[in-house]
Design a protein around this motif. Structure first.
Motif, mmCIF file in Angstrom:
data_model
loop_
_atom_site.group_PDB
_atom_site.id
_atom_site.type_symbol
_atom_site.label_atom_id
_atom_site.label_comp_id
_atom_site.label_asym_id
_atom_site.label_seq_id
_atom_site.Cartn_x
_atom_site.Cartn_y
_atom_site.Cartn_z
ATOM 1 N N LEU A 116 0.841 -1.203 0.000
ATOM 2 C CA LEU A 116 0.000 0.000 0.000
ATOM 3 C C LEU A 116 0.874 1.251 0.000
ATOM 4 N N ALA A 128 -6.616 -2.191 6.742
ATOM 5 C CA ALA A 128 -6.145 -2.455 5.372
ATOM 6 C C ALA A 128 -6.454 -3.893 4.947
ATOM 7 N N ARG A 170 -6.866 7.561 -0.780
ATOM 8 C CA ARG A 170 -5.618 7.197 -1.481
ATOM 9 C C ARG A 170 -4.912 8.455 -1.996
ATOM 10 N N ASP A 172 -0.469 11.293 -3.813
ATOM 11 C CA ASP A 172 -0.706 10.147 -2.947
ATOM 12 C C ASP A 172 -0.682 10.612 -1.483
ATOM 13 N N LEU A 204 -6.016 1.561 3.368
ATOM 14 C CA LEU A 204 -5.436 1.880 2.061
ATOM 15 C C LEU A 204 -5.242 0.596 1.279
ATOM 16 N N ARG A 246 -5.030 3.432 -8.473
ATOM 17 C CA ARG A 246 -4.908 4.265 -7.271
ATOM 18 C C ARG A 246 -6.276 4.608 -6.673
ATOM 19 N N THR A 272 -9.439 4.705 -4.003
ATOM 20 C CA THR A 272 -9.670 4.780 -2.562
ATOM 21 C C THR A 272 -10.618 3.652 -2.207
ATOM 22 N N ASP A 316 -12.574 2.692 0.683
ATOM 23 C CA ASP A 316 -13.035 2.989 2.039
ATOM 24 C C ASP A 316 -14.391 2.326 2.260
#
Ligand SMILES: Cc1cc2nc3c(=O)[nH]c(=O)nc-3n(C[C@H](O)[C@H](O)[C@H](O)COP(=O)(O)OP(=O)(O)OC[C@H]3O[C@@H](n4cnc5c(N)ncnc54)[C@H](O)[C@@H]3O)c2cc1C
Length: 385
Positions: A22, A143, A171, A177, A209, A215, A217, A219
């Motif tokens: 990550l 994670a 992210r 980043d 992450l 890339r 996100t 969540d």
């Protein structure tokens, strides 16, 4: 250097198939050795991490004795005696670099699960193909839990995710980043002796992450939008039912608040300093959506759930360390890696000396500090922690 396996053993044997770092490639560095490929913003696969560590070991000409498991360490008058599968070694100083994540941290309530359920940890889970068809309960939303919930849900199985305390991070933030911000705004370099509640900070779960080529996100909003059911912390098993706490709203509000405070810190840093010219304007993210109603219990015997994955964290294994330096809670007693026994050191533990200590890029600074102390100890001049 003794290892019970080959170089990079944990990345070789103890990770699930799809895992990527990550941390971005530009941040993947070891002392005097950094990523030199064509995709600095990408995230290494497990095989790429292994290749990276192997290349480092070769470049550093590290004197590794592979397949040499340490079975006990005992104090002697001059230092330590290390028993291994291939004999004993005496040393004046010893560095424990055996990892922070040797064992899954599975709560005792696992024992109360019905025997019909498949129970896996991140050490035994490899890919969704090994799971029976049917529902999956993933316990833990940091994670590991988020990544496994997402992957298993994509395999077509219904997933319920039990959410406890978590650290939410986007992210990307302002076009960069989020770990660029963590590093450049100085958060990752914060020292252990500058942190107010160090004990608590050392136990914080990993940030939510994932490293993907896109890339993204990943969540809780992304997971619930995809159809994953969110429930509260898995608190108990009673009469064959899993009981979940009801505090989702509070958990979400707390994680959102902490994320916003961190983003405020980034903004303040950007205002005060001279950040890279391509940083986008400040932004805030949608609060974590609270489900209209979340189940407080789930019948584990109904067949709705066929497997449970414990993404409830990791812990080190010191069962072989016969030195009285482990506290009541099983944690190593140390001050910034200088262990509470003469000539004994540790590296690679959460917030050992800095916030980044447990990450690959954290080794370099911590190693430099600890080596200075160790050299002072050997020279008889001592050394400040
Ligand atoms: C699921 C997961 C994801 C992670 N993702 C990231 C990430 O994205 N980015 C990042 O920077 N870090 C990540 N980390 C942390 C990462 O593991 C560390 O940064 C890195 O592997 C730490 O290296 P280490 O050498 O300290 O510990 P380890 O990699 O755990 O190595 C410890 C070594 O000690 C050996 N050992 C243990 N006990 C004994 C014994 N008794 N005798 C002999 N040898 C022994 C083991 O075989 C192993 O090779 C992740 C960790 C996990 C668990």
């Amino acid at each position: 250097m003794l290892d019970r396996g080959d170089v990079g053993n944990s990345w070789r044997r103890e990770r699930w198939d799809s895992l990527r770092l990550l941390t971005p490639n530009w941040q993947t560095r070891l002392p005097g050795f950094r990523y030199d490929g064509t995709d600095p913003d990408g995230f290494m696969t497990r095989a790429e991490v292994l290749a990276f560590v192997e290349r480092f070991a070769a470049a550093a000409a590290a004197p590794v004795r592979p397949h040499t498991a340490v079975t006990s360490v005992t104090p002697t008058d001059e230092g330590y005696e290390v028993a291994t599968r291939h004999g004993r070694i005496r040393c004046r100083t010893l560095v424990l670099a055996s990892g922070a994540c040797n064992l899954p941290n599975v709560p005792a309530l696992q024992q109360a699960l019905p025997a019909s359920l498949e129970s896996l940890t991140p050490f035994t889970y490899r890919n969704p193909g090994q799971l029976p068809d049917g529902g999956v309960l993933v316990v833990g939303a940091s994670a590991t839990g988020l990544q496994l919930a997402d992957e298993i849900h994509r395999s077509g199985r219904p997933v319920t995710l039990a959410v406890g305390e978590h650290v939410r991070l986007p992210r990307m933030y302002r076009g960069r980043d989020v770990l660029w911000w963590m590093e450049h705004a100085g958060i990752w370099n914060q020292r252990y002796d500058e942190i107010d509640d160090l004990t608590r900070a050392r136990r914080l779960p990993s940030p939510q992450l994932v490293g993907t080529p896109e890339r993204i996100t990943l969540d809780l909003n992304a997971l619930s939008a995809a159809g994953i059911e969110l429930v509260g912390r898995f608190a108990a098993v009673r009469d064959g039912r899993a009981l979940f706490s009801g505090g989702l709203r509070n958990q979400f509000a707390l994680a959102d608040l902490k994320m916003d405070r961190l983003l405020d810190t980034f903004d303040e840093w950007a205002r005060a300093g001279a950040p890279a010219p391509d940083v986008a304007p400040s932004e805030r993210f949608e609060p974590t959506r609270v489900p209209a109603s979340s189940r407080l219990e789930l019948n584990l015997a109904s067949g709705e759930i066929r497997s449970v994955i414990w993404a409830t964290g990791f812990r080190p294994d010191y069962s072989w360390l016969q030195v009285p330096v482990i506290d009541r809670k099983g944690h190593l007693r140390h001050d910034g890696g200088v262990v509470d026994a003469p000539g004994l050191y540790a590296i690679g533990l959460p917030l050992l000396r800095r916030r980044k200590s447990t990450f690959i890029c954290g080794a370099e600074d911590d190693a430099r500090d600890l080596i200075a102390h160790l050299a002072g100890y050997l020279a008889g001049t001592g050394g400040a922690p």
